[in-house]
Write a protein that holds these residues in place. Structure first.
Motif, PDB file in Angstrom:
ATOM      1  N   ARG A   1       0.843  -1.207   0.000  1.00  0.00           N
ATOM      2  CA  ARG A   1       0.000   0.000   0.000  1.00  0.00           C
ATOM      3  C   ARG A   1       0.873   1.249   0.000  1.00  0.00           C
ATOM      4  O   ARG A   1       0.557   2.238  -0.669  1.00  0.00           O
ATOM      5  CB  ARG A   1      -0.944  -0.023   1.203  1.00  0.00           C
ATOM      6  N   GLN A   2       1.961   1.220   0.754  1.00  0.00           N
ATOM      7  CA  GLN A   2       2.887   2.359   0.751  1.00  0.00           C
ATOM      8  C   GLN A   2       3.550   2.515  -0.613  1.00  0.00           C
ATOM      9  O   GLN A   2       3.720   3.635  -1.116  1.00  0.00           O
ATOM     10  CB  GLN A   2       3.939   2.157   1.837  1.00  0.00           C
ATOM     11  N   TRP A   3       3.925   1.402  -1.221  1.00  0.00           N
ATOM     12  CA  TRP A   3       4.549   1.466  -2.540  1.00  0.00           C
ATOM     13  C   TRP A   3       3.582   2.022  -3.581  1.00  0.00           C
ATOM     14  O   TRP A   3       3.980   2.760  -4.480  1.00  0.00           O
ATOM     15  CB  TRP A   3       5.019   0.079  -2.961  1.00  0.00           C
ATOM     16  N   ARG A   4       2.328   1.655  -3.470  1.00  0.00           N
ATOM     17  CA  ARG A   4       1.343   2.116  -4.451  1.00  0.00           C
ATOM     18  C   ARG A   4       1.236   3.649  -4.426  1.00  0.00           C
ATOM     19  O   ARG A   4       1.045   4.285  -5.464  1.00  0.00           O
ATOM     20  CB  ARG A   4      -0.010   1.470  -4.179  1.00  0.00           C
ATOM     21  N   HIS A   5       1.401   4.233  -3.239  1.00  0.00           N
ATOM     22  CA  HIS A   5       1.388   5.689  -3.143  1.00  0.00           C
ATOM     23  C   HIS A   5       2.492   6.300  -3.996  1.00  0.00           C
ATOM     24  O   HIS A   5       2.313   7.368  -4.600  1.00  0.00           O
ATOM     25  CB  HIS A   5       1.547   6.125  -1.682  1.00  0.00           C
ATOM     26  N   VAL A   6       3.651   5.639  -4.014  1.00  0.00           N
ATOM     27  CA  VAL A   6       4.771   6.159  -4.799  1.00  0.00           C
ATOM     28  C   VAL A   6       4.401   6.187  -6.283  1.00  0.00           C
ATOM     29  O   VAL A   6       4.593   7.204  -6.969  1.00  0.00           O
ATOM     30  CB  VAL A   6       6.040   5.320  -4.571  1.00  0.00           C
ATOM     31  N   LEU A   7       3.866   5.100  -6.803  1.00  0.00           N
ATOM     32  CA  LEU A   7       3.484   5.074  -8.215  1.00  0.00           C
ATOM     33  C   LEU A   7       2.381   6.076  -8.507  1.00  0.00           C
ATOM     34  O   LEU A   7       2.392   6.748  -9.549  1.00  0.00           O
ATOM     35  CB  LEU A   7       3.032   3.665  -8.608  1.00  0.00           C
ATOM     36  N   ASP A   8       1.442   6.194  -7.581  1.00  0.00           N
ATOM     37  CA  ASP A   8       0.351   7.141  -7.801  1.00  0.00           C
ATOM     38  C   ASP A   8       0.859   8.579  -7.820  1.00  0.00           C
ATOM     39  O   ASP A   8       0.341   9.420  -8.564  1.00  0.00           O
ATOM     40  CB  ASP A   8      -0.716   6.964  -6.714  1.00  0.00           C
TER      41      ASP A   8
END
Length: 571
Positions: free
Chosen positions: A260-267
């Motif tokens: 979930r934290q990684w997804r923030h980076v891509l977003d």
């Protein structure tokens, strides 16, 4: 009339799909860099070699290229032991080569996905070397799993976990403490409970996103978080449990917080590169397609795999249940149904795969009797295996979702099962237990030409010996040859792009079919696969688009040989 296997017309440049959900129906080609193309004649593939062959991949018709690790590494496990995540290993080139490869791929309409190895580092990583030097109780040791041993003098491992490669999952260092490595001793596991680990990997993501990569394949995505207290397994046969049960070191619920934290980076990157009307003035065409994460997540069920691709986590996860399924219509239909049902609630595409760098190529798996697993030591019936592999490929490419192709499978390459012991490099082979250790067989460099010291792989030899028969399986030998496996793949990928009913989706309509046969409809498209050992008669559903073998049509019926897939259109 007799219908021969179709050959594709002259390849055309791929038209880039400018949409954010390109990954929902993408065909992604896995490149194992050391075995793809050698630009400098040292016998080892490299990034410049990959770059030089990008036009071939464009013409094949794939959408993206996934590169296995090329980071700085002592190569204890073929680059999956990373010493520096922001550097290219000299054996593959340098960062300028990586930049040039990414730029050339984008110019050709191809996206680039790079491997990321977050479960463990190399024992030559600066963090681990510092942890050893600073000793017990130091903050540096908290970034890994260091523990005192059991027994009167700490001479026993901290728990009973075993390495995936065989033997204990713990190694003792000079000061008496032990460190955890689920794979080779040269691959110490990170402690993802330590905030510095998460901070570091989010920084690594940004480094490669700034380089222009379009996504990451996450190695051992299921392994980052370990159960609290690192509990014993209690004498269970751990290797048999792998992939069949939740283990204290695999598929723990805590991994989902990481993603979930990684997804923030891509977003964040998507928001910065896309304005309300599309790409910003500084944006690049590939930003309009979105960046993605792909999980290598070995889980007990496809339902648990679906947890990794919930809307706020990763985009895709390899379907290893499908890869492990025998060539049997009933079993294949069951795993297809379960996969589609599991992915539907989370809104993720199914992701199909038949081969990769860790398993026996499917042309050899299907050449052997069922039930032998995914690492097989015998060549089996080559003709049978190739026939089934071709049929299995057309079945896979007809299913809803995304598909992965491993380098060389488009040539029908078999595993090399007779490599001499002295040339083997798979670390599992030398551990003497655990995995069978025969992964080298699917990693032999691929042939490009009929002749030459390495069949066009490079101007020198190759790091693993190629069979003498591979010249006739080469790209040169198969290009333009009607019925060849290469032209079958080219034709299949062309038809897949042209047919509106192929690609993305979450359902199939099953049709009545004889025993041993799969038949389904997707709009005006029909796929029929005969997994039985004999010819069968089915309705002729319309105009034949493609077939993996010869079939005969007459009076509204079609006779399919054993181990054959055919695509029809009813339009």
């Amino acid at each position: 009339m007799s219908q021969q296997p179709s050959a594709a017309p002259a390849p055309a440049t791929v038209t880039v799909a400018r949409r954010r959900d390109w990954w929902r129906d993408a065909v992604i080609y896995q490149v194992y860099p050391r075995s793809f193309a050698d630009s400098n004649g040292d016998g080892m593939g490299d990034l410049e070699g990959v770059r030089s062959r990008l036009p071939y991949l464009r013409d094949l018709g794939v959408d993206a290229v996934w590169l296995s690790p090329f980071y700085a590494s002592p190569q204890a496990d073929a680059g999956y032991d990373v010493a520096d995540y922001r550097a290219v290993d000299p054996m593959f080139g340098n960062l300028l080569d990586a930049d040039a490869l990414i730029r050339d791929a984008h110019a050709l309409g191809l996206r680039i996905i790079v491997d990321l190895v977050p479960n463990h580092s190399s024992d030559q990583h600066e963090w681990f070397k510092r942890a050893l030097a600073e000793g017990p109780g130091s903050p540096s040791r908290d970034r890994y799993h260091f523990r005192p041993g059991k027994g009167e003098n700490g001479e026993l491992p901290p728990n009973d976990w075993e390495s995936i490669f065989g033997g204990p999952a713990w190694t003792r260092v000079a000061d008496g403490e032990w460190y955890l490595h689920l794979f080779a001793p040269e691959q110490p596991d990170f402690n993802w409970e330590h905030p510095a680990v998460g901070d570091e990997f989010r920084s690594i993501l940004r480094f490669w996103l700034d380089m222009g990569v379009d996504g990451f394949r996450i190695d051992v995505a299921h392994g980052l978080v370990k159960a609290e207290g690192l509990p014993d397994l209690g004498g269970a046969d751990q290797l048999k449990l792998l992939g069949n049960d939740v283990m204290p070191f695999f598929d723990q619920d805590g991994v989902h917080d990481v993603y979930r934290q990684w997804r923030h980076v891509l977003d964040e990157y998507a928001e910065n590169e896309l304005g309300p009307e599309g790409p910003s003035a500084e944006g690049r065409w590939w930003a309009t397609g979105g960046r993605i994460f792909v999980a290598e997540a070995w889980t007990p069920t496809v339902e648990r795999t679906a947890n990794y691709v919930r809307p706020d986590e990763l985009h895709q996860a390899f379907n290893f249940q499908y890869l492990s399924t025998d060539w049997d219509a009933k079993e294949l239909r069951a795993v297809i149904d379960r996969t589609l049902e599991a992915m539907r609630p989370v809104g993720a595409p199914a992701t199909w795969v038949l081969s990769n760098h860790d398993v026996t190529r499917h042309a050899t798996r299907f050449a052997n009797p069922p039930g032998l697993g995914t690492q097989i030591r015998t060549a089996g019936d080559r003709e049978l295996g190739l026939r089934r592999a071709r049929a299995a490929t057309l079945l896979m490419l007809a299913l809803p979702g995304s598909a992965y192709v491993y380098q060389g499978e488009e040539l029908g390459l078999p595993d090399v099962v007779d490599l001499p012991d002295e040339v083997r490099q798979d670390p599992a082979y030398f551990r003497g237990a655990g995995q069978d250790g025969f992964r080298d067989g699917c990693r032999v460099p691929i042939p490009w030409t009929r002749e030459g010291s390495s069949y066009g792989f490079g101007s020198g030899g190759s790091w693993l010996p190629q069979p003498a028969s591979w010249g006739e399986l080469s790209i040169e030998a198969q290009t333009g040859v009607a019925g060849s496996t290469l032209e079958l793949y080219r034709g299949a990928l062309r038809v897949r792009r042209e047919q509106a009913d192929l690609g993305a989706g979450d359902a199939v309509e099953w049709l009545r079919a004889p025993e041993g046969v799969l038949a389904f409809r997707r709009g005006e498209f029909v796929c029929v696969t005969n997994t039985s050992g004999e010819s069968v008669t089915t309705p002729a559903y319309g105009r034949v688009l493609l077939a993996s073998g010869e079939l005969t049509e007459a009076d509204g019926e079609a006779k399919l040989p054993a181990d054959t897939t055919v695509w029809w259109t009813t339009a």
